[in-house]
Write a protein that holds these residues in place. Structure first.
Motif, PDB file in Angstrom:
ATOM      1  N   MET A  85      28.870  39.814  28.002  1.00 49.19           N
ATOM      2  CA  MET A  85      30.067  39.179  27.461  1.00 49.19           C
ATOM      3  C   MET A  85      31.041  40.270  27.037  1.00 49.19           C
ATOM      4  SD  MET A  85      30.339  36.168  24.564  1.00 49.19           S
ATOM      5  CE  MET A  85      29.185  36.960  23.435  1.00 49.19           C
ATOM      6  N   THR A  86      32.337  39.992  27.184  1.00 46.39           N
ATOM      7  CA  THR A  86      33.360  40.899  26.693  1.00 46.39           C
ATOM      8  C   THR A  86      34.566  40.066  26.271  1.00 46.39           C
ATOM      9  OG1 THR A  86      34.570  42.962  27.126  1.00 46.39           O
ATOM     10  CG2 THR A  86      34.399  41.389  28.941  1.00 46.39           C
ATOM     11  N   ASN A  87      35.642  40.733  25.832  1.00 43.05           N
ATOM     12  CA  ASN A  87      36.743  39.953  25.267  1.00 43.05           C
ATOM     13  C   ASN A  87      38.105  40.604  25.449  1.00 43.05           C
ATOM     14  OD1 ASN A  87      36.422  42.022  23.402  1.00 43.05           O
ATOM     15  ND2 ASN A  87      36.183  40.695  21.630  1.00 43.05           N
ATOM     16  N   VAL A  88      39.120  39.784  25.197  1.00 44.39           N
ATOM     17  CA  VAL A  88      40.520  40.200  25.199  1.00 44.39           C
ATOM     18  C   VAL A  88      41.181  39.621  23.959  1.00 44.39           C
ATOM     19  CG1 VAL A  88      40.688  40.289  27.725  1.00 44.39           C
ATOM     20  CG2 VAL A  88      41.234  38.153  26.523  1.00 44.39           C
ATOM     21  N   HIS A  89      42.428  40.005  23.721  1.00 47.50           N
ATOM     22  CA  HIS A  89      43.229  39.365  22.669  1.00 47.50           C
ATOM     23  C   HIS A  89      43.987  38.192  23.289  1.00 47.50           C
ATOM     24  CE1 HIS A  89      43.098  41.294  18.757  1.00 47.50           C
ATOM     25  NE2 HIS A  89      42.973  42.469  19.336  1.00 47.50           N
ATOM     26  N   ALA A  90      43.841  37.008  22.723  1.00 47.79           N
ATOM     27  CA  ALA A  90      44.578  35.844  23.219  1.00 47.79           C
ATOM     28  C   ALA A  90      46.080  36.062  23.137  1.00 47.79           C
ATOM     29  CB  ALA A  90      44.177  34.599  22.428  1.00 47.79           C
ATOM     30  N   ALA A  91      46.518  36.893  22.201  1.00 48.29           N
ATOM     31  CA  ALA A  91      47.947  37.166  22.040  1.00 48.29           C
ATOM     32  C   ALA A  91      48.554  37.817  23.280  1.00 48.29           C
ATOM     33  CB  ALA A  91      48.173  38.055  20.811  1.00 48.29           C
ATOM     34  N   GLY A  92      47.715  38.313  24.183  1.00 48.59           N
ATOM     35  CA  GLY A  92      48.224  38.899  25.421  1.00 48.59           C
ATOM     36  C   GLY A  92      48.812  37.883  26.371  1.00 48.59           C
ATOM     37  N   GLY A  93      48.483  36.598  26.156  1.00 53.68           N
ATOM     38  CA  GLY A  93      49.091  35.547  26.958  1.00 53.68           C
ATOM     39  C   GLY A  93      48.169  34.992  28.035  1.00 53.68           C
ATOM     40  N   VAL A  94      48.532  33.821  28.530  1.00 56.85           N
ATOM     41  CA  VAL A  94      47.711  33.128  29.532  1.00 56.85           C
ATOM     42  C   VAL A  94      47.606  33.940  30.828  1.00 56.85           C
ATOM     43  CG1 VAL A  94      47.604  31.088  31.034  1.00 56.85           C
ATOM     44  CG2 VAL A  94      48.100  30.819  28.593  1.00 56.85           C
ATOM     45  N   GLU A  95      48.719  34.519  31.276  1.00 57.06           N
ATOM     46  CA  GLU A  95      48.687  35.300  32.516  1.00 57.06           C
ATOM     47  C   GLU A  95      47.740  36.490  32.391  1.00 57.06           C
ATOM     48  OE1 GLU A  95      51.653  37.790  35.552  1.00 57.06           O
ATOM     49  OE2 GLU A  95      52.493  36.711  33.834  1.00 57.06           O
ATOM     50  N   MET A  96      47.792  37.168  31.257  1.00 56.00           N
ATOM     51  CA  MET A  96      46.889  38.299  31.047  1.00 56.00           C
ATOM     52  C   MET A  96      45.434  37.844  31.023  1.00 56.00           C
ATOM     53  SD  MET A  96      46.200  40.750  27.785  1.00 56.00           S
ATOM     54  CE  MET A  96      44.923  39.577  27.294  1.00 56.00           C
ATOM     55  N   MET A  97      45.161  36.720  30.346  1.00 55.18           N
ATOM     56  CA  MET A  97      43.783  36.229  30.276  1.00 55.18           C
ATOM     57  C   MET A  97      43.265  35.816  31.647  1.00 55.18           C
ATOM     58  SD  MET A  97      43.403  34.279  26.595  1.00 55.18           S
ATOM     59  CE  MET A  97      44.922  33.315  26.563  1.00 55.18           C
ATOM     60  N   LYS A  98      44.117  35.211  32.450  1.00 57.39           N
ATOM     61  CA  LYS A  98      43.714  34.852  33.821  1.00 57.39           C
ATOM     62  C   LYS A  98      43.420  36.106  34.637  1.00 57.39           C
ATOM     63  CE  LYS A  98      46.069  30.365  34.294  1.00 57.39           C
ATOM     64  NZ  LYS A  98      47.161  29.632  35.001  1.00 57.39           N
ATOM     65  N   ALA A  99      44.227  37.146  34.449  1.00 51.65           N
ATOM     66  CA  ALA A  99      43.996  38.411  35.156  1.00 51.65           C
ATOM     67  C   ALA A  99      42.676  39.039  34.722  1.00 51.65           C
ATOM     68  CB  ALA A  99      45.157  39.379  34.894  1.00 51.65           C
ATOM     69  N   ALA A 100      42.360  38.923  33.432  1.00 48.82           N
ATOM     70  CA  ALA A 100      41.081  39.447  32.929  1.00 48.82           C
ATOM     71  C   ALA A 100      39.916  38.732  33.588  1.00 48.82           C
ATOM     72  CB  ALA A 100      41.020  39.283  31.412  1.00 48.82           C
ATOM     73  N   ARG A 101      40.006  37.419  33.684  1.00 48.24           N
ATOM     74  CA  ARG A 101      38.948  36.644  34.342  1.00 48.24           C
ATOM     75  C   ARG A 101      38.822  37.036  35.807  1.00 48.24           C
ATOM     76  NH1 ARG A 101      34.573  35.001  33.376  1.00 48.24           N
ATOM     77  NH2 ARG A 101      34.967  33.274  31.946  1.00 48.24           N
ATOM     78  N   ASP A 102      39.941  37.222  36.455  1.00 50.37           N
ATOM     79  CA  ASP A 102      39.936  37.600  37.865  1.00 50.37           C
ATOM     80  C   ASP A 102      39.258  38.952  38.060  1.00 50.37           C
ATOM     81  OD1 ASP A 102      40.802  37.306  40.672  1.00 50.37           O
ATOM     82  OD2 ASP A 102      42.193  38.934  40.210  1.00 50.37           O
ATOM     83  N   GLY A 103      39.549  39.903  37.188  1.00 50.19           N
ATOM     84  CA  GLY A 103      38.953  41.229  37.326  1.00 50.19           C
ATOM     85  C   GLY A 103      37.478  41.263  36.981  1.00 50.19           C
ATOM     86  N   LEU A 104      37.086  40.477  35.991  1.00 51.99           N
ATOM     87  CA  LEU A 104      35.706  40.489  35.513  1.00 51.99           C
ATOM     88  C   LEU A 104      34.776  39.691  36.403  1.00 51.99           C
ATOM     89  CD1 LEU A 104      33.929  41.452  33.100  1.00 51.99           C
ATOM     90  CD2 LEU A 104      34.435  39.248  32.011  1.00 51.99           C
ATOM     91  N   GLY A 105      35.276  38.636  36.992  1.00 54.52           N
ATOM     92  CA  GLY A 105      34.432  37.741  37.777  1.00 54.52           C
ATOM     93  C   GLY A 105      33.879  36.623  36.914  1.00 54.52           C
ATOM     94  N   ALA A 106      33.219  35.691  37.547  1.00 50.81           N
ATOM     95  CA  ALA A 106      32.781  34.467  36.865  1.00 50.81           C
ATOM     96  C   ALA A 106      31.417  34.592  36.201  1.00 50.81           C
ATOM     97  CB  ALA A 106      32.767  33.305  37.857  1.00 50.81           C
ATOM     98  N   GLU A 107      30.652  35.633  36.514  1.00 48.90           N
ATOM     99  CA  GLU A 107      29.275  35.724  36.024  1.00 48.90           C
ATOM    100  C   GLU A 107      29.188  36.156  34.563  1.00 48.90           C
ATOM    101  OE1 GLU A 107      26.686  34.676  37.897  1.00 48.90           O
ATOM    102  OE2 GLU A 107      28.298  34.107  39.275  1.00 48.90           O
TER     103      GLU A 107
END
Length: 230
Positions: A85-107
């Motif tokens: 598990m890892t994390n981001v700041h929600a304050a970075g915005g929806v686009e940033m969070m989607k990019a984080a998910r894309d880079g990390l993968g679904a597992e």
């Protein structure tokens, strides 16, 4: 599904101290540990590889917050470490969070920080200039995190109930600032006991000093684990 193991915050400044601490536990007792910025920046990716080699689960708490492309690339690098598990700041915005998910993968579980548990409502209003209540800010961030497709949020246990009502059924809440009854609060502003966090619906709890600075860390861990699972 609720994690039955409290996550131990390995807030140590050196590799040797981590090794000494983990060596106190039986080799067949697999822990869930948090590796934060202090330790990761001091030691580097090697600390994650070492902890994973012992069979423990790892929450890599780096709270990424940058432009979407940078966060996507950083998450792709972290994915190679095999963290759980890892994390981001929600304050970075929806686009940033989607990019984080894309880079990390679904597992790998990916969660977002709403408001730090060291932040009071007064501080939020004066410094961040967010003029809603602290709880409203946290719930808003949680809803945006769910919209971005992340697994959950880091939040105070005192906000879990409202977040659960405002997000999908499988959205998880990880709560730091957990202190057993009678323990020192330290620099946390919003704290709760393990049993209270369970009762209110937390899925993960993070415990640091009450375990790592205990005279007998193994017994302290087991006592908190028992309380969390009662």
């Amino acid at each position: 599904m609720r994690e039955t193991r409290p996550i131990i915050a390995l807030d140590f400044p050196s590799f040797d101290q981590v090794k000494s601490f983990l060596a106190r536990f039986p080799s067949d007792e697999k822990l869930y540990v948090k590796i934060g910025m202090e330790l990761y920046y001091a030691v580097g990716p090697e600390i994650v590889r070492y902890v994973k080699s012992l069979g423990h689960s790892v929450f890599l708490d780096l709270k990424l917050h940058d432009i979407p492309n940078t966060v996507r690339s950083a998450m792709a690098a972290l994915a190679k470490l095999g963290v759980d598990m890892t994390n981001v700041h929600a304050a970075g915005g929806v686009e940033m969070m989607k990019a984080a998910r894309d880079g990390l993968g679904a597992e790998t579980k990916l969660i977002a920080v709403t408001q730090l548990t060291s932040t009071s409502e007064e501080q939020m209003k004066e410094f961040q200039n967010i003029q809603t209540s602290l709880v409203e800010s946290v719930v808003h961030y949680a809803q945006k995190t769910a919209e971005a497709g992340l697994d959950g949020v880091v939040c105070s246990a005192q906000e879990v109930e409202l977040i659960k009502k405002a997000t999908p059924a499988d959205f998880v809440c990880l709560t730091p600032g957990i202190r057993p009854s009678g323990a020192e609060v330290g620099d946390q502003k919003r704290v709760m006991t393990p049993s209270a966090a369970r009762a209110i619906g937390s899925d993960y709890i993070v415990v640091g000093r009450p375990i790592t600075q205990a005279h007998d860390p193994v017994q302290a861990y087991r006592d908190i684990k028992d309380e969390w699972n009662r």
